[in-house]
Design a protein around this motif. Structure first.
Motif: not given
Length: 145
Positions: A28, A32, A35
């Motif tokens: 990813g 975040g 992902k």
């Protein structure tokens, strides 16, 4: 390990599902926001692509190319990333608008993911087989950019 420069960007290696022992890699962007998992060959068979065009040189990615069925987003999608269309505008590159990481892109129905985005896979990107594209000389600039 490096392979000779391609005579054409069309020579980019694209693993065909069903022709390799599948391994699933998770990755990813840095923050975040997105992902994903990718089904690709085992590390000793992965071939990443590097390019010396002005865009690729600036970002330093090592891309693995794949058919769409080999990529699954587990959080977000390419729609959550900023798309950058350059030159012929026939393909796009994407990056996270929050952390700035160059994640991947699409060209003519083939996806690419930056191997530097795979976390915890135990892969040393610099030791993977490298397919080099001489984009500086092979990819014609169509818009003067």
């Amino acid at each position: 390990m490096s392979t000779p420069a391609s005579s054409s960007p069309a020579d980019i290696p694209i693993p065909e599902p069903g022709t390799f022992t599948p391994h699933t890699y998770e990755g990813g962007c840095h923050c975040g926001r997105v992902k994903f998992s990718v089904v690709a060959p085992p590390p000793d068979e992965i071939v990443v692509t590097g390019c010396n065009c002005s865009f690729c040189s600036a970002r330093g990615g090592r891309m693995i190319y794949m058919k769409p069925e080999s990529l699954t987003f587990t959080k977000g999608s390419f729609d959550d990333l900023t798309k950058y269309l350059w030159n012929s505008k026939t393909g796009w590159h994407s990056f996270c608008p929050v952390c700035g990481i160059a994640v991947g892109g699409e060209y003519q129905g083939i996806y690419s993911i930056n191997m530097r985005c795979f976390e915890g896979a135990g892969i040393e990107v610099e030791k993977l087989k490298l397919h080099w594209i001489d984009g500086k000389n092979l990819i014609p600039r169509v818009d003067g950019a």
